[in-house]
Design an enzyme around this catalytic site. Structure first.
Site, PDB file in Angstrom:
ATOM      1  N   GLY A 131       3.781  -9.659 -25.498  1.00 62.96           N
ATOM      2  CA  GLY A 131       3.994  -8.433 -24.723  1.00 62.96           C
ATOM      3  C   GLY A 131       4.033  -7.232 -25.643  1.00 62.96           C
ATOM      4  O   GLY A 131       4.570  -7.312 -26.745  1.00 62.96           O
ATOM      5  N   ASP A 188      13.015  -6.992 -26.557  1.00 61.63           N
ATOM      6  CA  ASP A 188      14.172  -7.849 -26.238  1.00 61.63           C
ATOM      7  C   ASP A 188      15.179  -7.920 -27.398  1.00 61.63           C
ATOM      8  O   ASP A 188      16.322  -8.322 -27.192  1.00 61.63           O
ATOM      9  CB  ASP A 188      13.703  -9.278 -25.920  1.00 61.63           C
ATOM     10  CG  ASP A 188      12.717  -9.318 -24.766  1.00 61.63           C
ATOM     11  OD1 ASP A 188      12.716  -8.371 -23.968  1.00 61.63           O
ATOM     12  OD2 ASP A 188      11.947 -10.290 -24.671  1.00 61.63           O
TER      13      ASP A 188
HETATM   14  O1  F6P Z   1       9.389 -10.150 -24.094  1.00 63.32           O
HETATM   15  C1  F6P Z   1       9.183  -8.886 -23.591  1.00 63.32           C
HETATM   16  C2  F6P Z   1       9.240  -8.883 -22.078  1.00 63.32           C
HETATM   17  O2  F6P Z   1       9.039  -7.564 -21.634  1.00 63.32           O
HETATM   18  C3  F6P Z   1      10.512  -9.469 -21.496  1.00 63.32           C
HETATM   19  O3  F6P Z   1      11.607  -8.599 -21.551  1.00 63.32           O
HETATM   20  C4  F6P Z   1      10.043  -9.797 -20.095  1.00 63.32           C
HETATM   21  O4  F6P Z   1      10.809 -10.864 -19.565  1.00 63.32           O
HETATM   22  C5  F6P Z   1       8.612 -10.245 -20.312  1.00 63.32           C
HETATM   23  O5  F6P Z   1       8.201  -9.683 -21.538  1.00 63.32           O
HETATM   24  C6  F6P Z   1       7.657  -9.802 -19.216  1.00 63.32           C
HETATM   25  O6  F6P Z   1       6.415 -10.360 -19.484  1.00 63.32           O
HETATM   26  P1  F6P Z   1       5.088  -9.936 -18.718  1.00 63.32           P
HETATM   27  O7  F6P Z   1       4.647  -8.613 -19.269  1.00 63.32           O
HETATM   28  O8  F6P Z   1       4.120 -11.029 -19.020  1.00 63.32           O
HETATM   29  O9  F6P Z   1       5.423  -9.835 -17.257  1.00 63.32           O
END
Ligand code: F6P
Length: 365
Positions: free
Chosen positions: A15, A144
Site C-alpha cells: 500500500g 500503520d
Molecule cells: O497497510 C496500510 C493499509 O492502509 C492498512 O492500514 C489498511 O488496512 C490496508 O492498507 C488497506 O489496504 P487496501 O489499500 O488494499 O484496501
C-alpha cells in the site's frame, strides 16, 4: 568482498503512503551525486520485475518537484509476490513461484542491487531475495507504523495529522447535533494511528486492537458524559479493534494479495449498537484511504529523505540484506530478518496510553 555496484533498481511495494516519492528522490540524487550509479525505476512493485517494459532509467532531473507529492511516481502493487505469484485462469486462482524469472530479468537489465521500499509483506519478499543472493536494502514504509526495528515508519506522521484534522471537523458537527461520533481509522492489527490521532484530537474513547474493549464500558463512558451535560462524544476506533472475546471485523478478502485480509466495519457496528442501546444518535465515519494520500508532513519529508540517502549509503557499504531504520537520532540499519519477524504493536503500558488514561480517556477496557 562486496559486489561493485554500477546500476541499482528502486521499487515501491504494498500500500502506498506519503513520503514514497521523497525516498525515491533522495535515493536517486544520492546514488548519482555520491557514486555516479545508474538508477532504474521499477514500476508497480515486483510486478515490474516480472513483466516486460516496466523498468526505465530514473535520471536526476526526473525526481525534481516530487518531494511534496503523495503517492509514488513508480506505482505500487501488493499482489505480485514473485515467490507465490497469483493469477486467475477460468475463475480459479493459480499460484506460481516466479523468482527465477525475476532473477533472469534483473540480469538482463544488468541491475546489481535493489532498493526495496515497502511494509512487512514487501520486506519479507526482499529478505527472500537476499537469501537468493540478490543484493537488497529495504526501506520501511507504512502509515500503520507497525514495523519492528525502526522507531517510526515514514507516512505515519502524515496519516496521524490527516486523521486528527478530520476528527477535529467531525467534533464540531457532533457537538451541534449532540451525537456520538465514531471515527474508524486504518492501522490493520496495530492501534498506532487511533492512539495518536485520538490523543491529538481529544477523543473520549480510543479503541485499539491491542486493548480489547467491553461494550458495557463504552456505554458507561457515554452515559457518564451525558450525566455531566456533555451531550456529544468522540470515539476513535482502529479498524482492527475488537470486543473482548470477539473477533476483528473483516471487510473483504483479496485473494491475490500477500496479506489477503482487509479490515473494516467496526465503526458502523459500534455506532449502531450505541444508538440501539442508549437511544443517542450516533454516526460513523470511515476515514479510509484519505489517510494514505496527500502531501507528506515536514517530518515525513525529512525522514524519507534521510532514509532514501541512508539506503544508498548502506548499499555502498555492502550491508546487503538490511533495512534502514530510525534509531533516534540516527539512521542506522538492521538485518531484514529482524525487521519482519514480528509486528510492532502498542503496548498497554506505553507512556502515551498511560497519559491518555490519566486525563480521563477510556480505552473501553
Ligand atoms: O497497510 C496500510 C493499509 O492502509 C492498512 O492500514 C489498511 O488496512 C490496508 O492498507 C488497506 O489496504 P487496501 O489499500 O488494499 O484496501
Amino acid at each position: 568482498m562486496a559486489k561493485t555496484i554500477k546500476k541499482i533498481g528502486i521499487l515501491t511495494g504494498g500500500g502506498d503512503c506519503p513520503g514514497l516519492n521523497a525516498v525515491i528522490r533522495a535515493a536517486v540524487k544520492s546514488a548519482i551525486l555520491q557514486h555516479n550509479w545508474e538508477v532504474m525505476g521499477i514500476e508497480d512493485g515486483f510486478e515490474g520485475l516480472l513483466m516486460q517494459g516496466k523498468v526505465r532509467p530514473l535520471l536526476y532531473d526526473m525526481v525534481k518537484d516530487i518531494l511534496d507529492r503523495g503517492g509514488t511516481m513508480l506505482g505500487s502493487s501488493n499482489r505480485a509476490n514473485p515467490f507465490a505469484y497469483k493469477f486467475k485462469i477460468d475463475g480459479r486462482i493459480i499460484t506460481e513461484d516466479r523468482s527465477a524469472q525475476l532473477l533472469e530479468n534483473l540480469n538482463n537489465y544488468a541491475i546489481d542491487a535493489l532498493i526495496i521500499i515497502g511494509g512487512d509483506g514487501t520486506l519479507s519478499i526482499a529478505e527472500k531475495l537476499h537469501r537468493m543472493g540478490i543484493p537488497v536494502v529495504g526501506v520501511p514504509k507504512t502509515i500503520d507504523n507497525d514495523l519492528a526495528a525502526t522507531d517510526v515508519t515514514f507516512g505515519f506522521d502524515t496519516a496521524v495529522n490527516t486523521a486528527t484534522q478530520a476528527i477535529d471537523k467531525i467534533r464540531t458537527t457532533g457537538e451541534s447535533h449532540h451525537r456520538v461520533m465514531v471515527v474508524e481509522v486504518m492501522g490493520r492489527y496495530a492501534g498506532w494511528i487511533a492512539l495518536q490521532s485520538g490523543i491529538a484530537s481529544g477523543a473520549d474513547l480510543i479503541l485499539i486492537p491491542e486493548i480489547p474493549f467491553k461494550l458495557d464500558t463504552v456505554y458507561q463512558v457515554i452515559r457518564e458524559r451525558a450525566s455531566h451535560g456533555r451531550r456529544h462524544s468522540i470515539i476513535v476506533v482502529s479498524e482492527g479493534a475488537k470486543p473482548e472475546g470477539g473477533e476483528m471485523v473483516i471487510k473483504k478478502i483479496v485473494e491475490e494479495s500477500h496479506d489477503a485480509i482487509r479490515l473494516g466495519g467496526i465503526g458502523k457496528m459500534l455506532a449502531d449498537k450505541i444508538s440501539d442501546e442508549l437511544g443517542i444518535e450516533s454516526r460513523e465515519t470511515v476515514l479510509g484511504h484519505i489517510q494514505r494520500g496527500g502531501s507528506p508532513s515536514a517530518f515525513d519529508r525529512i525522514l524519507s529523505t534521510r532514509m532514501g540517502a541512508g539506503a544508498v549509503r548502506v548499499l555502498a557499504e555492502g550491508k546487503f540484506g538490511s533495512m534502514v531504520c530510525l534509531k533516534t537520532p540516527t539512521i542506522a540499519s538492521v538485518p531484514l530478518e529482524d525487521a519482519i519477524t514480528h509486528l510492532k504493536l502498542v503496548t498497554p503500558d506505553l507512556d502515551s496510553v498511560r497519559a491518555a488514561r490519566e486525563i480521563g480517556v477510556s480505552f473501553g477496557d
